[in-house]
Design an enzyme around this catalytic site. Structure first.
Site, short mmCIF file in Angstrom:
data_model
loop_
_atom_site.label_atom_id
_atom_site.label_comp_id
_atom_site.label_asym_id
_atom_site.label_seq_id
_atom_site.Cartn_x
_atom_site.Cartn_y
_atom_site.Cartn_z
N ASP A 100 1.07 -1.27 0.33
CA ASP A 100 -0.18 -0.22 -0.14
C ASP A 100 0.93 1.12 0.17
O ASP A 100 1.75 1.30 0.25
CB ASP A 100 -0.79 0.20 1.03
CG ASP A 100 0.26 0.05 2.59
OD1 ASP A 100 0.61 -0.95 2.78
OD2 ASP A 100 -0.74 0.35 3.26
N GLU A 158 -0.53 -2.22 5.27
CA GLU A 158 -0.08 -2.23 6.23
C GLU A 158 0.47 -1.18 6.78
O GLU A 158 0.87 -0.43 8.31
CB GLU A 158 1.78 -2.15 5.93
CG GLU A 158 2.95 -2.69 6.33
CD GLU A 158 3.40 -0.92 7.49
OE1 GLU A 158 3.76 -1.17 8.76
OE2 GLU A 158 3.48 -0.05 6.74
ZN LIG Z 1 5.22 3.21 6.11
ZN LIG Z 2 6.68 0.58 5.11
#
Ligand SMILES: [Zn+2]
Ligand SMILES: [Zn+2]
Length: 409
Positions: A100, A158
């Site tokens: 991401d 994440e």
């Molecule tokens: Zn990051």
């Molecule tokens: Zn990262």
């Protein structure tokens, strides 16, 4: 120390021109263009639709067994089965890459900058995707040397520390014997690798406190309970926890980055809200500090006639590396960049939800240097001018490939 020095002295010499290194070098132009493809087209956490589709299509062309939408989001899993004798009964190594981007408008000025205002790969996850896709190519071409399987896990969300947990719940780690993954890092020079057993990235816990008093006229404080004064005492008191109650050989951080309260200078507020972050490397320190933050805040508030309420926030454990898997990665790193370029002590105060996988299976997260002062590549992660030295990309592929080939030999 004498032991460590002896080990370095006998460490493998970088296999500069072996067949694996050459195969990766041949793929490097494609690896770089793949990274730039994703860099131009960043997708935010939970929105990684096109990114996931591109990854899945690539893995299918390599003959991997591919599953999409793993864990309810845009997670992609590709399984590469080895064909060496005994491979079917052999172990499975999981390789994790996060996919991401961040809600930042890019100002790096590079030719391959984000084409999407308000979205940018400012953490290097574009590089992680390209590395793992290229690794899949390199290992698919060496199936006959794999006595076991490699499971490629492309993890969304994440940056919200929220993508790994649903993938674990969906059973991604079933049959996995070890987990490895890397983070490119602009604050480590390209050509260097950081890897160590034990805690590597810190655990993070959001802190959310409300301090309730009783509002009123600023000129009649005796008729009020002023939550601003109580909050000031709480913030100061909490700063003593790390300095007075945590072992000085450990480390921890308590930061309150946000305080909101009040509406006018002559009005005593009813309530003050605080948000902060706690960083720890040790789960016992984390549990202790979370408990003491609550106790101390409530104790100070009560003694000053107010009330403190601690609300649970987002939490990400520390990335804790397994000793044996870290040693495997270290050997692979030394063979790639030379023992003198492998840093064994450094820890990072940032967090990563790779920790969720490392909690469930023995594994190792490591850092591949991607900064270059001479080329002006120095911006920190999550900065609008962030960039990577792309010479880090083949290094990442090579370390992962060497670790996988040794693990599944
Ligand atoms: Zn990051
Ligand atoms: Zn990262």
């Amino acid at each position: 120390m004498p032991n460590a020095r002896r080990r370095s002295a006998t460490a493998p010499i970088p296999a500069a021109h072996d067949a694996l290194h050459t195969a990766i070098a041949e793929r490097t132009p494609k690896l770089v263009s793949r990274r730039r493809h994703f860099h131009r087209r960043p997708e935010l956490s939970y929105e990684e639709r096109e990114t996931a589709a591109t990854i899945a299509a690539h893995l299918r062309t390599l003959g991997l067994d591919v599953t999409k939408d793993v864990g309810g989001g845009h997670g992609v899993v590709g399984l590469l089965g080895g064909t060496a004798t005994g491979a079917a009964a052999g172990p499975t190594l999981m390789v994790r890459a996060d996919i991401d981007a961040l809600p930042i408008t890019e100002h790096s000025g590079v030719e391959y900058a984000s084409r999407r205002p308000g979205a940018m790969h400012a953490c290097g996850h574009d590089g992680h995707i390209a590395i793992a896709m290229t690794l899949a190519e390199v290992l698919a071409a060496r199936r006959d040397r794999l006595r076991g399987s490699v499971k490629f896990v492309f993890q969304p969300a994440e940056e919200r520390a929220a993508g790994a947990e649903p993938m674990v719940a969906a059973g991604v780690l079933r049959d996995v014997d070890a987990v490895i993954g890397l983070h490119l890092w602009s604050q480590v020079p390209v050509g260097e690798i950081a890897v160590r057993p034990g805690a590597f990235f810190a655990g993070a816990d959001e802190l959310h406190l409300r301090v309730r008093g009783r509002g009123g006229h600023g000129a009649e404080p005796h008729l009020t309970v002023d939550p601003v004064v109580v909050t000031a005492q709480i913030v100061t008191a909490l700063q003593t926890l790390v300095s007075r109650e945590i072992n000085p050989l450990h480390s921890a951080v308590i930061t309150f980055g946000m305080i909101h309260g009040g509406t006018a200078g002559n009005v005593v507020a009813d309530e003050v809200e605080l948000k902060g972050t706690l960083r720890t490397y040790d789960s016992a320190d984390r549990d202790y500090l979370l408990r003491r933050i609550g106790e101390l805040a409530c104790g100070v508030a009560t003694s000053l006639r107010a009330e403190a309420i601690c609300e649970p926030g987002m939490s990400c454990p520390a990335c804790v590396n397994d000793e044996q898997v870290a040693a495997l990665v270290r050997r692979a790193a030394e063979a790639t960049v030379g023992a003198e370029h492998v840093v064994g002590e450094r820890r990072f105060s940032v967090s990563d939800d790779m920790a969720r996988f490392l909690q469930e299976a023995p594994g190792c997260y490591f850092v591949v240097g991607a900064g270059n002062v001479a080329r002006g590549i120095t911006a920190p992660h999550h900065n609008a001018s962030f960039d990577l030295d792309e010479a880090s990309l083949p290094i990442g592929v090579e370390v992962l490939a060497r670790a996988a080939l040794e693990f599944l030999a």
